[in-house]
Structures are given as structure tokens and as C-alpha cells.
Design a protein around this motif. Structure first.
Motif, PDB file in Angstrom:
ATOM      1  N   SER A 167       0.823  -1.203   0.000  1.00  0.00           N
ATOM      2  CA  SER A 167       0.000   0.000   0.000  1.00  0.00           C
ATOM      3  C   SER A 167       0.861   1.259   0.000  1.00  0.00           C
ATOM      4  O   SER A 167       0.599   2.209  -0.743  1.00  0.00           O
ATOM      5  CB  SER A 167      -0.923  -0.009   1.230  1.00  0.00           C
ATOM      6  N   ASP A 168       1.905   1.277   0.809  1.00  0.00           N
ATOM      7  CA  ASP A 168       2.763   2.471   0.901  1.00  0.00           C
ATOM      8  C   ASP A 168       3.565   2.704  -0.367  1.00  0.00           C
ATOM      9  O   ASP A 168       3.758   3.850  -0.789  1.00  0.00           O
ATOM     10  CB  ASP A 168       3.716   2.329   2.094  1.00  0.00           C
ATOM     11  N   LEU A 169       4.070   1.631  -0.977  1.00  0.00           N
ATOM     12  CA  LEU A 169       4.936   1.763  -2.150  1.00  0.00           C
ATOM     13  C   LEU A 169       4.167   1.703  -3.468  1.00  0.00           C
ATOM     14  O   LEU A 169       4.738   1.983  -4.520  1.00  0.00           O
ATOM     15  CB  LEU A 169       6.013   0.665  -2.142  1.00  0.00           C
ATOM     16  N   GLY A 170       2.904   1.304  -3.419  1.00  0.00           N
ATOM     17  CA  GLY A 170       2.136   1.169  -4.651  1.00  0.00           C
ATOM     18  C   GLY A 170       2.609   0.013  -5.514  1.00  0.00           C
ATOM     19  O   GLY A 170       2.617   0.115  -6.747  1.00  0.00           O
ATOM     20  N   ALA A 171       2.988  -1.103  -4.892  1.00  0.00           N
ATOM     21  CA  ALA A 171       3.509  -2.247  -5.636  1.00  0.00           C
ATOM     22  C   ALA A 171       2.374  -2.979  -6.349  1.00  0.00           C
ATOM     23  O   ALA A 171       1.312  -3.229  -5.773  1.00  0.00           O
ATOM     24  CB  ALA A 171       4.230  -3.203  -4.692  1.00  0.00           C
ATOM     25  N   SER A 172       2.622  -3.342  -7.600  1.00  0.00           N
ATOM     26  CA  SER A 172       1.656  -4.124  -8.359  1.00  0.00           C
ATOM     27  C   SER A 172       1.688  -5.576  -7.896  1.00  0.00           C
ATOM     28  O   SER A 172       2.557  -5.978  -7.109  1.00  0.00           O
ATOM     29  CB  SER A 172       1.968  -4.051  -9.846  1.00  0.00           C
ATOM     30  N   ALA A 173       0.744  -6.379  -8.396  1.00  0.00           N
ATOM     31  CA  ALA A 173       0.697  -7.786  -8.013  1.00  0.00           C
ATOM     32  C   ALA A 173       1.980  -8.508  -8.408  1.00  0.00           C
ATOM     33  O   ALA A 173       2.519  -9.323  -7.648  1.00  0.00           O
ATOM     34  CB  ALA A 173      -0.520  -8.461  -8.646  1.00  0.00           C
ATOM     35  N   VAL A 174       2.490  -8.218  -9.613  1.00  0.00           N
ATOM     36  CA  VAL A 174       3.730  -8.841 -10.066  1.00  0.00           C
ATOM     37  C   VAL A 174       4.902  -8.403  -9.199  1.00  0.00           C
ATOM     38  O   VAL A 174       5.754  -9.213  -8.812  1.00  0.00           O
ATOM     39  CB  VAL A 174       3.995  -8.501 -11.550  1.00  0.00           C
ATOM     40  N   GLN A 175       4.956  -7.119  -8.861  1.00  0.00           N
ATOM     41  CA  GLN A 175       6.039  -6.624  -8.013  1.00  0.00           C
ATOM     42  C   GLN A 175       5.973  -7.242  -6.622  1.00  0.00           C
ATOM     43  O   GLN A 175       7.010  -7.529  -6.008  1.00  0.00           O
ATOM     44  CB  GLN A 175       5.978  -5.103  -7.933  1.00  0.00           C
ATOM     45  N   GLN A 176       4.765  -7.484  -6.110  1.00  0.00           N
ATOM     46  CA  GLN A 176       4.634  -8.129  -4.807  1.00  0.00           C
ATOM     47  C   GLN A 176       5.221  -9.532  -4.831  1.00  0.00           C
ATOM     48  O   GLN A 176       5.890  -9.958  -3.878  1.00  0.00           O
ATOM     49  CB  GLN A 176       3.162  -8.180  -4.404  1.00  0.00           C
TER      50      GLN A 176
END
Length: 528
Positions: free
Chosen positions: A47-56
Motif C-alpha cells: 500500500s505504501d509503495l504502490g507495488a503491483s501484483a507482479v512486483q509483490q
């Protein structure tokens, strides 16, 4: 009485060595915690970094990728430049990478920091285990030391979610990474004072092509296995596994052709080492897949939060720690093969207990069953590592530790992929005939993908329909879990037979190894 032919007494470890073991146990505990602590922090940092599903996914997986990929290289490097030196270098790298991860401002920065953490972590485990063989020459003391070391390794994985949950109650998500900084500072201060240096004399240069080939073999295979576990077979996953297998074959062929290989595969010619390595690989496989499903059951079927699920699994971890510590003492009077056999049969019984859980409850049976399983595994892990290190020449301790740890990583990844895929297939087959008839098409599609999709879809439906969907999904998932644990019980019985038939020549601790298996790898190849 002529004593000239008697071997000299084995040096006994003193206060310095036992304090040094505590120093080695701390980074091992931290490393195992770091494998599981991020599960709770992932929603917050995403949530803080705005990571996408792939980035997660990359944030979660890149650490294990790099850890497994560099274990062989770091184990061999420690043999050559010094295991204490490599451990201290790794401590500096791990501490700096932890700070970088804690204060990452973008998903890409965090992925890079996690990759560096994996590389640094690969220096810690083989170096720690190899140093134990240097510090504890007496077989009894070495067995006790490895039992304590293994307790930290296994205990950290269990308490990771609890530590993460408590940390996130009071601090921001980056604090979970900063847990490693004081531990590494302590290692840097105490390591030079308490840990001896050890290396393999007269070693040649590291073959860089072998390093590249080892990475090209391990990383694509683990990536492909994880893709299969997540989404099933695909062209990308299959191609990655094939590339890894091809590079692995080239790596193996090159090692046998080098005068000074990166990894001395002749270690596998040692009968005791080969058998203990196989047990480690297969126990890791069934445990990796089963614990994944147990965690899903606690959260998706029983509706527990990750922190509450982790707390319920803490007693099971203590069961394993207790048996891990007791096993070396029992093995002083009983042959280790029989201790391991009894432990594995106990775990097989624990898997049968798990068949008593159902889709509406079953927490007592789950906790008791998992505790029995973990208690039975304790002797196999501590005594297995002790036999591995006792069977190989001391100058190969780093390489042997690295190969064993790499096999364990493969086992866990393989278990998650295979057992996770089988469980998903069983779940989908059951859901195909048990979905509520009036379910919207979108919700039905999500529910058929897996139980997390069913839980998410049920929250968007009217209460009565949502409850019907949840009941069907939980029943389907529990049925698949029953099949997996029955398979696990049968596999552990087979492993118990393997242990007692291949390791029965190993005497109780302190009475020495059998001659062929304590020889050099080249000599042992003729005896195995």
C-alpha cells in the motif's frame, strides 16, 4: 600397557566454543525469521509503495531465489577464503541490505534490496554450519551443537509471523527488516573474538563459469516451480525448468572435468552423506507443501488472521525444538538410524491425525497432528546434519553444507509446487460439482480458481449465498488436504525404511564412523 597405537584424545569444546555457538545461532535464527516475517508486512508495504501484483511476487520470491542460487558458490568460497571471514563479510552485507530494504522508496528499490539480502544470507548458513565442525571435534558435542543450531533454524520459521505481527502493531513495515541490524552488529563484534578461522589449504581459483552455470540451473528451476504452483503449467514455466535442467547437466559435467571444481560432486559417493541428503530433500518437500496447506486451512477455512494462525503453530515449533535437542542425547546410546526411523514413523502417525480435521472445525486435531509431525522430524534434521558433517572431510564442510542447504531449498520449492498443484486440482474437481446453482458467473469463476478466490467472492454476495459458497469451498479444500496428508504419511513410512536400511551402520555418537564412509570422497566411491 602399550598406548602408542591408541588414537589421541579428541579435543573438547570449552566455554569459548559454546559462546561461539550462540553467536552462530543468532544469524541463523534471524535468517529463518526473515523467510516468513514478510508475509504479514506485504499488505502494508504494498500500500505504501504502490507495488503491483507482479512486483509483490518479486518482493516475496527474489530473496529465496538468490539465497538458493548462491548457496553453492558461497559454501565453496568460504572453504577457500575462510569461513569466518566470509561470515563477517556477509554480516556487513546483510546489515546494510536490511537498512536499504527498510527505507526503500519504490517497489524496484525494495526488490533490489531483497535480492542483496538473499546473496548475503547465502554466506551465513553454510559458513555457520561448517564452523561448527571446526569448533566441535568431539562427536557428542558436535551432535548437541548441531541440535541447538537446528532448533534456532526451525524455531525462527515458526515465530517469524508472530514477530512480524508484534512489530507491525507498534512500528511501520520497514521495522521488520531492521530486526537484523543489531544481530549483525553483535556478530561483527563477537565473531572475531569467539569464532576460529578455517579454510581449505592450497585451493585453486573459483571457476566463474561454474558459478554462472550453477545460477543458470537453480534460478530458472525454482522460478518455474513457483510458477507451476501459482498458475499451473505454462510455456514459460516449462521452458524455465528445461533451461535450468540443461544448465544443471552442463554444470555437473563441468565439475567432473575440473581438477578444482566449484562443487565436489564426489561427496555424493559417500553412502552416509547421500542417504542423509536424500532424507533432507524429501522431508523438506513434504513439509513445504503440507505447511503451505496448513496455513491456508487456518486462514481460509477457520478464518484466522495471519498473526493468530502463527500463534497457534508456535506450540508445534516447540515440539520440534525439544526433540531436536533431545535426539543427540538418545543417539549416544542408540544407533542414529533407529532414532530417525522412530521419529519418521511418529511423523507418519501425525499425518494420520490430520485426517480428523473437517471443514467446520478441527483446530485441536490440527495442532496435535502438526505437533506430532514436527516432533518426529526433529531427530531426522539434527542427526541428519550431524551425520553429513561427520561423513565428509573437514576441508569439504562448507561445500557439503551448501549442497545440503541447496537440496533443502529445492525440496521445499518442489513440495510447494507439486503438493500445492495436486491440492488445487483436487479442489477444482470437487468445486466443479458442488458450486451453488444460482451463483453469478464471475463469482463461480473466482471460486473455482482456489479457496482464496472463493473467500473473496463470498464477501461480495448476499449472506445466505455467500455462506453456501464458503461451505462448498471449505469442504473441497479440506478433502484435498486429507489426500495430501495421507500421501505424507505413506511417504514418511517409506523414508523411515530408507533411514534404517541405509544408515544402520552408523554407530551411536562417540563410537566413530564406519570406515568407508569416513574416508575421502574418492575412496568412498569404491565402497558405496
Amino acid at each position: 600397557m602399550d598406548t602408542s597405537s591408541q588414537p589421541p584424545p579428541v579435543p573438547q569444546a570449552g566455554r569459548r566454543e559454546w559462546l561461539g555457538l550462540a553467536v552462530l545461532a543468532l544469524p541463523t535464527l534471524l535468517l529463518s525469521i526473515d523467510l516468513s516475517v514478510l508475509y504479514l508486512a506485504l499488505p502494508h508495504l504494498s500500500s505504501d509503495l504502490g507495488a503491483s501484483a507482479v512486483q509483490q511476487l518479486w518482493i516475496m520470491d527474489i530473496y529465496a531465489f538468490m539465497l538458493a542460487g548462491f548457496l553453492i558458490t558461497m559454501g565453496t568460497l568460504g572453504d577457500r577464503i575462510g569461513r569466518r571471514r566470509l561470515l563477517l563479510i556477509g554480516a556487513v552485507a546483510f546489515g546494510l541490505s536490511s537498512v536499504l530494504a527498510a527505507y526503500s522508496a519504490t517497489p524496484e528499490m525494495l526488490i533490489a534490496a531483497r535480492a542483496l539480502l538473499g546473496v548475503a544470507g547465502a554466506t551465513l548458513m553454510p559458513s555457520s554450519l561448517a564452523l561448527i565442525t571446526t569448533m566441535f571435534k568431539d562427536p557428542k558435542q558436535r551432535a548437541a551443537a548441531i541440535g541447538a543450531w537446528m532448533s534456532c533454524l526451525m524455531g525462527g520459521m515458526a515465530v517469524g509471523p508472530v514477530v512480524g505481527g508484534v512489530t507491525l502493531e507498534f512500528f511501520w513495515w520497514g521495522a521488520v527488516f531492521l530486526l537484523g541490524v543489531p544481530v549483525m552488529l553483535l556478530l561483527l563484534v563477537a565473531g572475531p573474538l569467539l569464532l576460529p578461522e578455517s579454510r581449505t589449504p592450497e585451493t585453486g581459483r573459483i571457476d566463474l563459469l561454474s558459478v554462472a552455470l550453477s545460477l543458470a540451473a537453480i534460478l530458472p528451476i525454482i522460478y518455474g516451480i513457483k510458477e507451476v504452483a501459482e498458475d499451473g503449467w505454462s510455456l514459460l514455466a516449462g521452458s524455465a525448468i528445461l533451461v535450468g535442467v540443461f544448465c544443471g547437466a552442463v554444470f555437473v559435467r563441468r565439475q567432473y572435468g575440473l581438477a578444482d571444481p566449484l562443487l565436489d560432486l564426489r561427496l555424493l559417493n559417500i553412502g552416509i552423506y547421500r542417504s542423509a541428503f536424500t532424507l533432507s530433500l524429501l522431508v523438506g518437500a513434504i513439509q513445504g507443501g503440507t505447511l503451505l496447506l496448513i496455513n491456508l486451512y487456518l486462514q481460509m477455512v477457520l478464518g484466522f488472521s495471519p498473526l493468530r494462525a502463527g500463534l497457534w503453530l508456535v506450540p508445534t515449533a516447540f515440539a520440534m525444538i525439544v526433540m531436536t535437542m533431545l535426539a543427540p542425547a538418545v543417539a549416544r546410546r542408540v544407533r542414529p538410524a533407529y532414532v530417525i526411523m522412530v521419529g519418521l514413523l511418529t511423523s507418519a502417525a501425525g499425518y494420520l491425525v490430520l485426517t480428523l480435521i473437517d471443514s467446520t472445525g478441527g483446530l485441536p486435531a490440527l495442532v496435535v497432528g502438526v505437533a506430532i509431525i514436527m516432533a518426529g522430524i526433529g531427530p531426522a534434521t539434527s542427526l541428519g546434519y550431524d551425520m553429513i558433517l561427520g561423513a565428509v572431510p573437514s576441508e569439504k564442510a562448507g561445500s557439503a553444507s551448501a549442497l545440503t542447504e541447496t537440496g533443502g531449498q529445492f525440496g521445499v520449492a518442489l513440495g510447494i509446487a507439486v503438493l500445492g498443484s495436486v491440492s488445487t486440482a483436487l479442489y477444482r474437481a470437487q468445486m466443479a460439482v458442488s458450486l451453488p446453482a444460482d451463483l453469478p458467473a464471475e463469482a463461480a469463476e473466482a471460486a473455482r480458481e482456489g479457496i482464496p478466490g472463493a473467500v473473496a467472492a463470498a464477501q461480495q454476495l448476499p449472506s445466505e449465498l455467500g455462506e453456501a459458497l464458503l461451505a462448498a469451498a471449505r469442504e473441497a479444500f479440506t478433502g484435498g488436504l486429507h489426500t495430501i496428508v495421507l500421501f505424507g504419511s505413506l511417504l514418511f513410512v517409506a523414508l523411515a525404511v530408507l533411514a534404517v536400511t541405509t544408515l544402520r551402520t552408523v554407530p551411536p555418537s562417540g563410537q566413530g564412523q564406519t570406515a568407508p564412509d569416513s574416508a575421502s570422497p574418492s575412496a568412498a566411491s569404491t565402497a558405496s
